[in-house]
Design a protein around this motif. Structure first.
Motif, PDB file in Angstrom:
ATOM      1  N   SER A 140       4.988  11.526   2.949  1.00  0.00           N
ATOM      2  CA  SER A 140       3.531  11.465   3.006  1.00  0.00           C
ATOM      3  C   SER A 140       3.037  10.512   1.915  1.00  0.00           C
ATOM      4  O   SER A 140       3.747  10.248   0.935  1.00  0.00           O
ATOM      5  CB  SER A 140       2.920  12.849   2.789  1.00  0.00           C
ATOM      6  N   VAL A 141       1.828  10.025   2.081  1.00  0.00           N
ATOM      7  CA  VAL A 141       1.211   9.159   1.074  1.00  0.00           C
ATOM      8  C   VAL A 141       1.139   9.900  -0.260  1.00  0.00           C
ATOM      9  O   VAL A 141       1.428   9.329  -1.326  1.00  0.00           O
ATOM     10  CB  VAL A 141      -0.189   8.684   1.537  1.00  0.00           C
ATOM     11  N   LYS A 155       2.777   8.765  -3.832  1.00  0.00           N
ATOM     12  CA  LYS A 155       1.942   8.607  -5.029  1.00  0.00           C
ATOM     13  C   LYS A 155       2.490   9.448  -6.175  1.00  0.00           C
ATOM     14  O   LYS A 155       2.556   8.978  -7.314  1.00  0.00           O
ATOM     15  CB  LYS A 155       0.496   8.984  -4.742  1.00  0.00           C
ATOM     16  N   ALA A 180       4.948   4.865   2.291  1.00  0.00           N
ATOM     17  CA  ALA A 180       5.183   6.187   2.877  1.00  0.00           C
ATOM     18  C   ALA A 180       5.823   6.070   4.252  1.00  0.00           C
ATOM     19  O   ALA A 180       6.760   6.810   4.582  1.00  0.00           O
ATOM     20  CB  ALA A 180       3.863   6.961   2.950  1.00  0.00           C
ATOM     21  N   GLU A 181       5.326   5.144   5.045  1.00  0.00           N
ATOM     22  CA  GLU A 181       5.884   4.947   6.384  1.00  0.00           C
ATOM     23  C   GLU A 181       7.340   4.505   6.316  1.00  0.00           C
ATOM     24  O   GLU A 181       8.182   4.983   7.070  1.00  0.00           O
ATOM     25  CB  GLU A 181       5.040   3.913   7.124  1.00  0.00           C
ATOM     26  N   THR A 212       0.832  -1.204   0.000  1.00  0.00           N
ATOM     27  CA  THR A 212       0.000   0.000   0.000  1.00  0.00           C
ATOM     28  C   THR A 212       0.868   1.257   0.000  1.00  0.00           C
ATOM     29  O   THR A 212       2.019   1.235   0.450  1.00  0.00           O
ATOM     30  CB  THR A 212      -0.922   0.047   1.237  1.00  0.00           C
ATOM     31  N   LEU A 213       0.282   2.347  -0.490  1.00  0.00           N
ATOM     32  CA  LEU A 213       0.988   3.624  -0.481  1.00  0.00           C
ATOM     33  C   LEU A 213       1.322   4.045   0.944  1.00  0.00           C
ATOM     34  O   LEU A 213       2.406   4.596   1.196  1.00  0.00           O
ATOM     35  CB  LEU A 213       0.151   4.704  -1.167  1.00  0.00           C
ATOM     36  N   SER A 214       0.413   3.778   1.871  1.00  0.00           N
ATOM     37  CA  SER A 214       0.684   4.169   3.263  1.00  0.00           C
ATOM     38  C   SER A 214       1.842   3.367   3.851  1.00  0.00           C
ATOM     39  O   SER A 214       2.654   3.907   4.610  1.00  0.00           O
ATOM     40  CB  SER A 214      -0.569   4.051   4.126  1.00  0.00           C
TER      41      SER A 214
END
Length: 155
Positions: A35-36, A40, A29-30, A24-26
């Motif tokens: 940031s997400v 993206k 990002a983490e 996932t993007l999240s």
């Protein structure tokens, strides 16, 4: 987009996606501390420039009954063009990839088949092409890919 235009964070994002294209993007990002939305944008930029060409799934073909892999070197008549070399191999559904190469052979064909009888039939079919002058087949015993983690069940 040349590799020198990618920064270390872009490379880290690519490595994460290569490891798991469904990440996932999240999660990305983490891991890269962005940031997400920033992740993206970077992925969209790499897709737009052609660095990322798609997302895929890895399949265990042995569980589907197609567990034998082989590479076949093919030599063609000297007048055979590259398009015909590729077309000869790609007409076979067993063909996973065709690599035109420099050297003694003209092409290296990656095949996936059910068993040795199926492999023999496939090679015979490829060799029926009037343009193929000879072949040499190597059967894959096992394989490792750069993206795979070391497995405990392999020596």
């Amino acid at each position: 987009m040349a590799d020198d235009l990618l920064d270390p964070t872009d490379h880290e994002i690519l490595a994460l996606l290569h490891e798991d294209a469904r990440r996932t993007l999240s999660d990305i990002a983490e891991r890269v501390t962005l940031s997400v939305a920033a992740v993206k944008r970077r992925i969209d930029r790499m897709r737009g420039s052609g660095v990322i060409t798609g997302f895929t799934v890895q399949i265990d073909y042995a569980k589907l009954g197609w567990g034998v892999q082989a590479f076949t070197e093919l030599r063609f008549l000297g007048t055979t063009n590259v398009h015909d070399i590729v077309a000869t191999a790609l007409r076979m559904p067993e063909t996973q990839a065709v690599f035109t190469i420099a050297g003694d052979a003209d092409a290296l064909v990656w095949l996936r088949v059910r068993d040795m009888v199926h492999l023999q039939r496939t090679i015979d079919e490829i060799r029926r092409s009037r343009r193929v002058t000879s072949s040499k087949t190597m059967i894959v015993l096992d394989s490792w890919f750069r993206t795979q983690q070391a497995r405990q069940d392999r020596p």
